[in-house]
Design an enzyme around this catalytic site. Structure first.
Site, PDB file in Angstrom:
ATOM      1  N   HIS A   1      44.411 -53.473  28.199  1.00 17.39           N
ATOM      2  CA  HIS A   1      44.165 -54.447  27.121  1.00 17.39           C
ATOM      3  C   HIS A   1      44.217 -56.086  27.547  1.00 17.39           C
ATOM      4  O   HIS A   1      43.426 -56.902  27.253  1.00 17.39           O
ATOM      5  CB  HIS A   1      44.815 -54.120  26.049  1.00 17.39           C
ATOM      6  CG  HIS A   1      44.715 -54.869  24.586  1.00 17.39           C
ATOM      7  ND1 HIS A   1      43.813 -54.794  23.608  1.00 17.39           N
ATOM      8  CD2 HIS A   1      45.247 -55.993  24.447  1.00 17.39           C
ATOM      9  CE1 HIS A   1      44.019 -55.545  22.636  1.00 17.39           C
ATOM     10  NE2 HIS A   1      44.701 -56.488  23.278  1.00 17.39           N
ATOM     11  N   GLU A   2      45.449 -56.312  27.900  1.00 18.04           N
ATOM     12  CA  GLU A   2      45.912 -57.650  28.075  1.00 18.04           C
ATOM     13  C   GLU A   2      45.035 -58.300  29.293  1.00 18.04           C
ATOM     14  O   GLU A   2      44.670 -59.473  29.452  1.00 18.04           O
ATOM     15  CB  GLU A   2      47.291 -57.899  28.570  1.00 18.04           C
ATOM     16  CG  GLU A   2      48.389 -57.553  27.342  1.00 18.04           C
ATOM     17  CD  GLU A   2      47.847 -58.093  26.003  1.00 18.04           C
ATOM     18  OE1 GLU A   2      47.501 -59.288  26.144  1.00 18.04           O
ATOM     19  OE2 GLU A   2      48.154 -57.643  25.034  1.00 18.04           O
TER      20      GLU A   2
ATOM     21  N   HIS B   1      41.620 -59.708  28.059  1.00 16.17           N
ATOM     22  CA  HIS B   1      41.947 -61.057  27.529  1.00 16.17           C
ATOM     23  C   HIS B   1      41.979 -61.847  29.101  1.00 16.17           C
ATOM     24  O   HIS B   1      41.376 -63.163  28.932  1.00 16.17           O
ATOM     25  CB  HIS B   1      43.456 -61.423  27.064  1.00 16.17           C
ATOM     26  CG  HIS B   1      43.395 -60.765  25.507  1.00 16.17           C
ATOM     27  ND1 HIS B   1      42.563 -61.288  24.481  1.00 16.17           N
ATOM     28  CD2 HIS B   1      44.231 -60.152  24.897  1.00 16.17           C
ATOM     29  CE1 HIS B   1      42.734 -60.706  23.561  1.00 16.17           C
ATOM     30  NE2 HIS B   1      43.786 -59.852  23.694  1.00 16.17           N
TER      31      HIS B   1
ATOM     32  N   HIS C   1      38.536 -62.730  30.131  1.00 15.26           N
ATOM     33  CA  HIS C   1      37.953 -63.786  29.162  1.00 15.26           C
ATOM     34  C   HIS C   1      38.256 -65.015  29.867  1.00 15.26           C
ATOM     35  O   HIS C   1      37.373 -65.875  29.641  1.00 15.26           O
ATOM     36  CB  HIS C   1      38.167 -63.367  27.602  1.00 15.26           C
ATOM     37  CG  HIS C   1      37.353 -63.807  26.802  1.00 15.26           C
ATOM     38  ND1 HIS C   1      37.372 -63.807  25.477  1.00 15.26           N
ATOM     39  CD2 HIS C   1      36.097 -64.351  26.788  1.00 15.26           C
ATOM     40  CE1 HIS C   1      36.729 -64.307  24.700  1.00 15.26           C
ATOM     41  NE2 HIS C   1      35.615 -64.919  25.631  1.00 15.26           N
TER      42      HIS C   1
END
Length: 696
Positions: free
Chosen positions: A484-485, A488, A491
């Site tokens: 999940h992290e 980011h 991104h």
């Protein structure tokens, strides 16, 4: 140029020569040189950079030429570079390694930054120039120039630039007070969490835990003064993963209550006075801006647009979730009664324990069966990095020569498929008393073509580090948190924007979680899973039968996870739908929480909010006020994106390239709904698949 400005700049330049240097010439991309930066360097450096930023803004205002994009919007964008550099690093440390010196520095810096922000946001002469450009040039501009002008203008308007003098003065006071309160929150909540340690006298009380977990409890006790031989440390969420294995029911109760009441005044700490004051100030701020409540003000520039759309979305989920949650609770209690007797009453601190035993009986599986295959180092390198290599062509090489702010950290050079340097990535995985709870991504430097800056990205998590010489083994939930992290991080790393303001994760709150939630989907793709799920000692892959049971177990009794998220989401919205005179007192706040959950049909002692009001850092300490719903909203987006990947080929380079070019690289250069449509072909998100993805 005005002679006074010239003299100020000369003085500033001389002073700057006396200040510490953030980066070293021998480090790539302007990486911070943590081997040379002292904790005492930050205050003078930030103070100097604030003065420099102030002078740069004064030059924009003093310019006698007609306002243009170049001499106004672009000049504002290029101002404050030195301040950005220092703050990006300083704010990273105050979240992940807040020593007493840094905490003291933060107290001094925060009001200075708020004062500067107020000066700029409410500078009428500056805003008139920005408005002139927006009115006269906006329609003629193209690409990122046009988008930047729109974002800058609307940010000023939302900050209160159109208010009259009296309201503007009050808005400045509100901003300053909120920053002070959030500073207090940032100090109090970690102290409350650290102060809620549950002390344990004997090893026998820890029955059910693995030897590695018991060793961790001993290590945690030693690091906190060894009041007793063992200690259980509270993490940021309401439920504590350790409750899954603790046989001692009274100890389970103590751990749960320590978590639930860490900051509500029943123990040493009480955050409710801060909560109430922040809520009142936000409500007043919204009223000054002409909105009926803070939620209406906050949601205006999101994908959801307004409260009606958010509540419509949530009520649909609540209606579908509720019977499944009730059935799940009954099944767990019935199972517990088979073991404990017909009069046994399931308590929230029992839920994880008996759910795990139920899963063990039904699937013949426990966390301890699979954890040996989830060595954190393998998950990161052979899982998270490998997925990024397969999907986007990225390659990672550890750089042991780049200094870090803590010895547990690792730094990786990230290269693109053509070998070009793309980014630096820092990993800070283990918990410590100086780190706030949770997991997050941020940047020591954002990508910007205009600044000629490649991204320097970091991920922070809070995993218990194994004793020296032993591998750190993690749960499946912790595996997905790493993916999940890193979503980011991708991104940020794959951003390809010209302006810093628009780059990376600078998107709407209810879009920013989509890339991260979507990236979780790679954790269970067979090729990726098999590449990292290897025994920490033998190196053997997870056996096929264990893998099948593990993947089946992902959706075992998942109503709880959805329910705790829904409850936290609705608490956030309830607080921010109140006018200032409707805000309860600190003493009334606990009952307000109960009443708010009852009103929407989510009051369930078996499924408490993931974060209760008194320790809801996303809302009171972070940027998710009236925005926590975005985790569920973006999960829908992520499901739609995952379906598109599946249709096009999840690990095909062409699919990853399309997602990279149409979404991840674009930052805030385009409306996010249009980005979503460009990739998926869907005009609007489809929520119908969310419960399917959650196994409900």
């Amino acid at each position: 140029m005005d002679m006074k400005v010239t003299r100020k700049l000369m003085t500033l330049s001389f002073a700057a020569m006396m200040l510490p240097t953030l980066a070293a010439d021998n480090l790539p991309q302007g990486a911070p040189d943590f081997s040379k930066i002292k904790e005492t360097d930050y205050l003078p450096a930030i103070e100097s950079a604030i003065k420099q930023k102030r002078q740069e803004v004064e030059q924009i205002v003093a310019n006698k030429q007609k306002p243009t994009f170049k001499n106004t919007i672009l000049a504002l964008e290029t101002s404050g570079l030195e301040l950005d550099k220092w703050l990006n690093v300083f704010e990273g440390l105050t979240s992940a390694h807040k020593t007493p010196i840094l905490a003291d520095t933060e107290k001094k810096v925060t009001p200075l930054l708020t004062e500067l922000e107020n000066e700029i946001s409410f500078n009428k002469a500056l805003f008139q120039k920005i408005k002139f450009v927006y009115d006269k040039e906006y329609k003629k501009l193209k690409g990122e120039d046009k988008r930047l002008t729109e974002v800058v203008y609307k940010n000023f308007v939302r900050s209160g630039a159109l208010l009259d003098d009296q309201k503007m003065a009050r808005m400045m006071q509100i901003n300053l007070r909120i920053s002070e309160l959030q500073q207090q929150w940032g100090d109090l909540l970690p102290a409350a969490t650290n102060g809620s340690v549950v002390w344990v006298n004997t090893k026998e009380e820890l029955s059910g835990l693995s030897e590695a977990d018991i060793a961790q409890c001993q290590k945690d006790a030693e690091s906190r003064g060894a009041i007793t031989p063992y200690a259980i440390v509270i993490v940021n969420t309401t439920q504590q993963a350790i409750l899954t294995n603790l046989d001692n029911r009274d100890l389970r109760r103590r751990v749960y209550e320590a978590s639930r009441h860490r900051a509500d005044g029943t123990r040493q700490f009480n955050t409710f006075p801060i909560v109430v004051e922040i809520a009142k100030l936000r409500a007043e701020k919204a009223a000054l801006m002409g909105y009926k409540n803070y939620a209406s003000y906050s949601l205006e520039r999101t994908m959801a647009k307004n409260s009606d759309n958010v509540y419509g979305f949530l009520k649909q989920l609540i209606a579908e979730y509720t019977p499944k949650a009730q059935a799940e609770t009954k099944a767990i209690e019935d199972f517990a009664k088979q073991q404990m007797g017909a009069d046994f009453k399931l308590e929230p601190y029992d839920r994880f324990y008996y759910s795990a035993k139920m899963k063990q009986q039904m699937l013949n599986l426990s966390d301890d069966d699979v954890k040996p295959y989830f060595n954190i180092d393998s998950v990161i390198v052979n899982g998270v990095f490998y997925a990024a290599h397969r999907v986007y062509g990225l390659n990672f090489v550890q750089r042991k020569d780049i200094p870090t702010y803590h010895p547990d950290m690792k730094v990786f050079e990230v290269r693109d498929k053509d070998g070009k340097m793309l980014a630096l990535f820092y990993s800070d995985p283990y918990r410590r008393p100086t780190k706030r709870g949770g997991a997050w991504m941020s940047a020591f430097a954002k990508q910007s073509g205009q600044r000629n800056q490649l991204p320097i990205i970091y991920n922070v998590t809070n995993y218990a580090k194994a004793p020296d010489g032993q591998p750190t083994l993690i749960t499946w939930d912790e595996v997905t948190t790493l993916f999940h992290e890193f979503g980011h991080a991708l991104h940020g790393m794959l951003s390809n924007c010209y302006y810093n303001t628009l780059s990376g994760t600078a998107v709407a709150r209810d879009f920013v979680e989509m890339p991260s939630q979507f990236n979780e989907s790679f954790a269970s793709i067979p090729e990726i899973f098999d590449h990292y799920a290897k025994h920490a000692v033998t190196g053997e892959p997870m056996p096929a039968d264990l893998k099948e049971k593990m993947l089946k177990s992902i959706n075992f009794q998942t109503a709880y996870a959805l329910g705790e998220n829904l409850a936290a989401t609705c608490l956030d919205l309830a607080w921010h739908h109140l006018s200032a005179d409707e805000i309860p007192t600190a003493a009334q706040a606990p009952q307000f929480e109960i009443d708010a959950l009852k009103q929407i049909g989510l009051y369930d002692t078996q499924v408490p909010p993931r974060y209760s009001t008194s320790y809801f850092n996303h809302v009171w300490g972070g940027g998710y006020a009236a925005g926590y719903y975005s985790y569920l909203w973006t999960e829908v987006l992520a499901c739609n994106v995952a379906d598109t990947f599946q249709k096009l080929g999840a690990l095909k380079p062409e699919t990853g390239d399309a997602f990279r070019q149409k979404v991840l690289s674009r930052g805030n250069t385009k409306d996010q709904m249009l980005m979503f449509t460009d990739f998926t072909g869907m005009k609007n998100p489809d929520a119908s698949g969310l419960l399917k993805y959650r196994g409900l």
